[in-house]
Design a protein around this motif. Structure first.
Motif, PDB file in Angstrom:
ATOM      1  N   UNK A 207       0.838  -1.203   0.000  1.00 22.44           N
ATOM      2  CA  UNK A 207       0.000   0.000   0.000  1.00 22.44           C
ATOM      3  C   UNK A 207       0.871   1.251   0.000  1.00 22.44           C
ATOM      4  N   UNK A 208       1.922   1.231   0.824  1.00 24.99           N
ATOM      5  CA  UNK A 208       2.753   2.422   0.961  1.00 24.99           C
ATOM      6  C   UNK A 208       3.562   2.687  -0.312  1.00 24.99           C
ATOM      7  N   UNK A 209       4.262   1.656  -0.785  1.00 22.73           N
ATOM      8  CA  UNK A 209       5.190   1.863  -1.902  1.00 22.73           C
ATOM      9  C   UNK A 209       4.431   2.125  -3.194  1.00 22.73           C
ATOM     10  N   UNK A 210       3.359   1.392  -3.446  1.00 25.73           N
ATOM     11  CA  UNK A 210       2.646   1.634  -4.691  1.00 25.73           C
ATOM     12  C   UNK A 210       1.922   2.986  -4.663  1.00 25.73           C
ATOM     13  N   UNK A 211       1.532   3.454  -3.466  1.00 27.97           N
ATOM     14  CA  UNK A 211       0.975   4.803  -3.390  1.00 27.97           C
ATOM     15  C   UNK A 211       2.024   5.806  -3.817  1.00 27.97           C
ATOM     16  N   UNK A 212       3.236   5.603  -3.306  1.00 25.44           N
ATOM     17  CA  UNK A 212       4.323   6.516  -3.655  1.00 25.44           C
ATOM     18  C   UNK A 212       4.583   6.495  -5.157  1.00 25.44           C
ATOM     19  N   UNK A 213       4.585   5.288  -5.719  1.00 24.48           N
ATOM     20  CA  UNK A 213       4.797   5.158  -7.165  1.00 24.48           C
ATOM     21  C   UNK A 213       3.699   5.907  -7.915  1.00 24.48           C
ATOM     22  N   UNK A 214       2.453   5.736  -7.440  1.00 20.40           N
ATOM     23  CA  UNK A 214       1.339   6.398  -8.124  1.00 20.40           C
ATOM     24  C   UNK A 214       1.481   7.911  -8.046  1.00 20.40           C
ATOM     25  N   UNK A 215       1.854   8.419  -6.876  1.00 21.32           N
ATOM     26  CA  UNK A 215       2.006   9.868  -6.719  1.00 21.32           C
ATOM     27  C   UNK A 215       3.160  10.385  -7.579  1.00 21.32           C
ATOM     28  N   UNK A 216       4.277   9.649  -7.533  1.00 22.62           N
ATOM     29  CA  UNK A 216       5.485  10.150  -8.189  1.00 22.62           C
ATOM     30  C   UNK A 216       5.479   9.935  -9.686  1.00 22.62           C
ATOM     31  N   UNK A 217       4.946   8.816 -10.133  1.00 22.06           N
ATOM     32  CA  UNK A 217       5.088   8.489 -11.549  1.00 22.06           C
ATOM     33  C   UNK A 217       3.826   8.756 -12.358  1.00 22.06           C
ATOM     34  N   UNK A 218       2.670   8.905 -11.695  1.00 19.62           N
ATOM     35  CA  UNK A 218       1.464   9.220 -12.473  1.00 19.62           C
ATOM     36  C   UNK A 218       0.987  10.636 -12.168  1.00 19.62           C
ATOM     37  N   UNK A 219       0.796  10.921 -10.851  1.00 20.46           N
ATOM     38  CA  UNK A 219       0.219  12.210 -10.490  1.00 20.46           C
ATOM     39  C   UNK A 219       1.162  13.356 -10.832  1.00 20.46           C
ATOM     40  N   UNK A 220       2.473  13.105 -10.716  1.00 19.40           N
ATOM     41  CA  UNK A 220       3.421  14.193 -10.970  1.00 19.40           C
ATOM     42  C   UNK A 220       3.458  14.582 -12.439  1.00 19.40           C
ATOM     43  N   UNK A 221       2.872  13.763 -13.309  1.00 19.61           N
ATOM     44  CA  UNK A 221       2.846  14.125 -14.728  1.00 19.61           C
ATOM     45  C   UNK A 221       1.940  15.333 -14.947  1.00 19.61           C
ATOM     46  N   UNK A 222       1.004  15.531 -14.021  1.00 18.42           N
ATOM     47  CA  UNK A 222       0.179  16.736 -14.024  1.00 18.42           C
ATOM     48  C   UNK A 222       0.406  17.392 -12.672  1.00 18.42           C
ATOM     49  N   UNK A 223       1.546  18.084 -12.519  1.00 16.63           N
ATOM     50  CA  UNK A 223       2.028  18.432 -11.164  1.00 16.63           C
ATOM     51  C   UNK A 223       1.113  19.366 -10.386  1.00 16.63           C
ATOM     52  N   UNK A 224       0.180  20.037 -11.079  1.00 17.85           N
ATOM     53  CA  UNK A 224      -0.703  20.965 -10.375  1.00 17.85           C
ATOM     54  C   UNK A 224      -1.886  20.243  -9.776  1.00 17.85           C
ATOM     55  N   UNK A 225      -2.064  18.987 -10.123  1.00 16.43           N
ATOM     56  CA  UNK A 225      -3.264  18.248  -9.694  1.00 16.43           C
ATOM     57  C   UNK A 225      -2.942  17.412  -8.460  1.00 16.43           C
ATOM     58  N   UNK A 226      -3.826  17.465  -7.461  1.00 16.86           N
ATOM     59  CA  UNK A 226      -3.597  16.687  -6.237  1.00 16.86           C
ATOM     60  C   UNK A 226      -4.811  15.821  -5.960  1.00 16.86           C
ATOM     61  N   UNK A 227      -4.549  14.576  -5.615  1.00 21.80           N
ATOM     62  CA  UNK A 227      -5.638  13.708  -5.167  1.00 21.80           C
ATOM     63  C   UNK A 227      -5.070  12.788  -4.099  1.00 21.80           C
ATOM     64  N   UNK A 228      -5.635  12.876  -2.902  1.00 24.33           N
ATOM     65  CA  UNK A 228      -5.138  12.017  -1.822  1.00 24.33           C
ATOM     66  C   UNK A 228      -5.472  10.564  -2.061  1.00 24.33           C
ATOM     67  N   UNK A 229      -6.565  10.347  -2.811  1.00 25.14           N
ATOM     68  CA  UNK A 229      -7.047   8.989  -3.009  1.00 25.14           C
ATOM     69  C   UNK A 229      -6.235   8.244  -4.057  1.00 25.14           C
ATOM     70  N   UNK A 230      -5.431   9.013  -4.816  1.00 25.54           N
ATOM     71  CA  UNK A 230      -4.877   8.416  -6.027  1.00 25.54           C
ATOM     72  C   UNK A 230      -4.017   7.179  -5.765  1.00 25.54           C
ATOM     73  N   UNK A 231      -3.256   7.201  -4.668  1.00 25.11           N
ATOM     74  CA  UNK A 231      -2.423   6.037  -4.346  1.00 25.11           C
ATOM     75  C   UNK A 231      -3.265   4.793  -4.172  1.00 25.11           C
ATOM     76  N   UNK A 232      -4.303   4.911  -3.370  1.00 26.85           N
ATOM     77  CA  UNK A 232      -5.185   3.764  -3.137  1.00 26.85           C
ATOM     78  C   UNK A 232      -5.854   3.339  -4.424  1.00 26.85           C
TER      79      UNK A 232
END
Lengths: 417, 168
Positions: A207-232
């Protein structure tokens, strides 16, 4: 002719016929990765790199989802999946490849991460190449190391029991994993305890590492967008793909090794129910994120959705909703479609394809001004990754027993739960 | 509270014998029977075969009613007493889906319980019930016309029933 006993099947599964998978995997991998190399150094590096990125996320999630399902079975003390659990665990074979692909992604970082050229002040030092690279690398290494440890310990008694069936290279691999484990009652109890300690750790790390991967490798592609749920959202979707992969592999190996007697229709029914459940859970997460963004109606949040659900990307958005939710929902709600291998495989394939499109939809619109382009680069590189996955998986299948005698016996002794 | 039809009640001590007898009865053409077991037994369940429960129709009806009433209620309220909230359109579907979903589950569950009670009451006086079937014995009741009783009785005794009696 005498009837085939489960014992014969266990022996047979220690020598699973994996050459088909390996050959197909090798051909696909060479062609697909060749295509990737040509495109990445040639005319369309952007498309090649983003297709590579999408597939890395899809296949890493899929492999980890399968392995974590095994850990979940240990934690909840589930027995029904004993005879099929290794079809999920075998995805461990892909993890080293996945790590390599992660390193390759950072070679193409300039084609992928918009925040390298245009740093986002609001994100401060969180998004700098070295910090992202090292924290993601470390978390992947930790996650994969835990997975190896978990799967190896979970296999130990089986390897000890089937040690007599194998020799040469396989024998020495078995010996290394077995170590000085003798299978006495005390050692077995200690091993069970160890596996029961590793399983929750693996789930937390997942849960922890894949959340980080999701935040860093997917969400950061649109750096202005934030979603807390995205990792889960990413790791629960990965669990769905892991289960679907497990179902497809179950159908494949059941026919290939002839496991009809220890993989009864009841198991199809149970796994089908689980895939159905996670289909709904995926929808639940999607919807709960959608609803919050809809309510808040803040431009920096809604634009992420507008790009994906309106105009050019709309067909893909609709396809994702249909293929991950509507079709598997109506397809897998019936008992008959779950226990029939043909319909079961069909709906799992639809779900898996839909999940691939979902990953594509999360990544690609952030990287391009244009609409979706699903052509030779995307399909070819996806097939290349499928090839890499099959090689890793096939290597595991060739080396280790694909049916666990110990867990199958538990499942069978428990009868029909 | 239907009056029990005439038939044969056989009592068994062993699960496999009882399961065998169920299969034999089905082969003889007696598809309709009532089996009493002290606990859920999978062998017996398998021998009887899968029959779908009528309760599921209740669930479906309740669920669909909940969905429809959730939609009707939210929409009616929005337009009957129009208040613009947060600049959203009056009848906004996204948040109402949550209410529709919850009502689907609620009415689905309630109607399932109602269906369960309804069907249980209809079969309240079960034919030929033997209290020992709540203790350690398995009972099979077969409704059976007079002229075929002896054949069934013989077969059940032959299979190993500890007791076979005629119930009227």
């Amino acid at each position: 002719m005498t009837a085939i006993t489960p014992d014969d099947l266990y022996k047979k599964s220690a020598d699973a016929p994996a050459s088909g998978l390996l050959t197909a995997g090798a051909i696909l991998a060479v062609v697909g990765m060749g295509l990737f190399a040509v495109l990445a150094f040639g005319e369309e590096p952007g498309r090649a790199w983003s297709a590579f990125h999408v597939n890395f996320l899809f296949f890493t999630g899929l492999s980890m989802g399968g392995i974590v399902f095994s850990a979940v079975q240990v934690v909840v003390n589930g027995k029904w999946a004993g005879s099929i659990i290794r079809f999920a665990e075998a995805a461990t074979g892909f993890l080293p490849v996945s790590l390599l692909c992660f390193l390759i992604i950072f070679l193409g970082r300039h084609h992928l991460f918009p925040w390298i050229e245009h740093p986002t002040p609001a994100r401060g030092n969180w998004l700098t190449v070295s910090w992202v690279f090292w924290r993601d690398l470390l978390s992947l290494v930790l996650l994969f190391w835990l997975s190896f440890k978990f799967v190896a310990n979970n296999m130990k008694p089986d390897l000890l029991r089937l040690r007599g069936e194998v020799d040469g290279f396989k024998g020495s691999v078995y010996d290394r994993i077995i170590g000085d484990y003798k299978g006495t009652e005390r050692e077995e109890a200690a091993l069970t305890k160890k596996v029961q300690r590793l399983a929750p750790l693996l789930i937390l790390a997942y849960a922890y590492c894949l959340s980080l991967i999701a935040f860093d490798l997917i969400m950061s592609l649109a750096p202005w967008w934030i979603s807390n749920l995205f990792g889960a959202y990413y790791f629960m979707g990965s669990l769905l793909t892991g289960l679907a992969m497990m179902g497809l592999m179950m159908v494949y190996w059941r026919g290939k090794i002839g496991l009809e007697s220890i993989v009864p229709k009841k198991v199809f029914h149970d796994l089908g129910k689980l895939v159905f459940g996670f289909t709904i859970f995926w929808t639940y997460l999607t919807y709960s994120q959608f609803l919050v963004i809809w309510y808040g109606n803040l431009p920096e949040e809604t634009s992420f959705l507008f790009v994906r659900l309106w105009d050019e990307w709309r067909p893909i958005g609709i396809m994702v909703g249909a293929m991950v939710f509507l079709i598997p929902f109506w397809g897998l709600i019936w008992v008959k479609s779950k226990v029939n291998p043909v319909t079961f495989t069909t709906f799992l394939t639809v779900s898996l394809t839909g999940m691939w499109l979902e990953r594509y939809l999360m990544v690609q619109p952030s990287l391009t001004e244009h609409g979706p382009a699903l052509g030779l680069p995307e399909i070819g590189i996806t097939l290349g990754f499928l090839g890499l996955f099959l090689i890793g998986y096939g290597f595991f299948a060739k080396t280790f027993p694909m049916v666990s005698p110990r867990l199958s016996e538990k499942a069978l002794a428990h009868g029909h739960h | 509270m239907s009056k029990s039809p005439g038939g044969i009640m056989a009592v068994f001590e062993h699960v496999d014998v009882a399961a065998d007898s169920i299969r034999a009865l089905k082969e003889m053409g007696h598809k309709d029977m009532t089996v009493y077991t002290p606990a859920p037994l999978h062998e017996i369940e398998e021998a009887i075969g899968h029959t779908s429960s009528p309760v599921r129709r209740w669930t479906l009806a309740g669920g669909l009613t909940g969905l429809a009433s959730g939609f009707a209620m939210t929409m009616w309220m929005s337009y009957d007493y129009p208040v613009v909230v947060g600049g959203k359109p009056l009848g906004s579907i996204p948040p109402y889906i949550v209410i529709m979903f919850e009502l689907t589950i609620l009415l689905g569950a309630l109607s399932t319980v109602a269906g369960l009670v309804f069907h249980a009451i209809r079969n309240y006086r079960a034919a030929g019930y033997d209290p020992r079937c709540s203790d350690d014995l398995i009972g099979i009741f077969v409704p059976c016309p007079v002229e075929r009783r002896s054949a069934v009785e013989d077969m059940l005794k032959d299979k190993g029933a500890t007791e076979v009696k005629v119930e009227v």
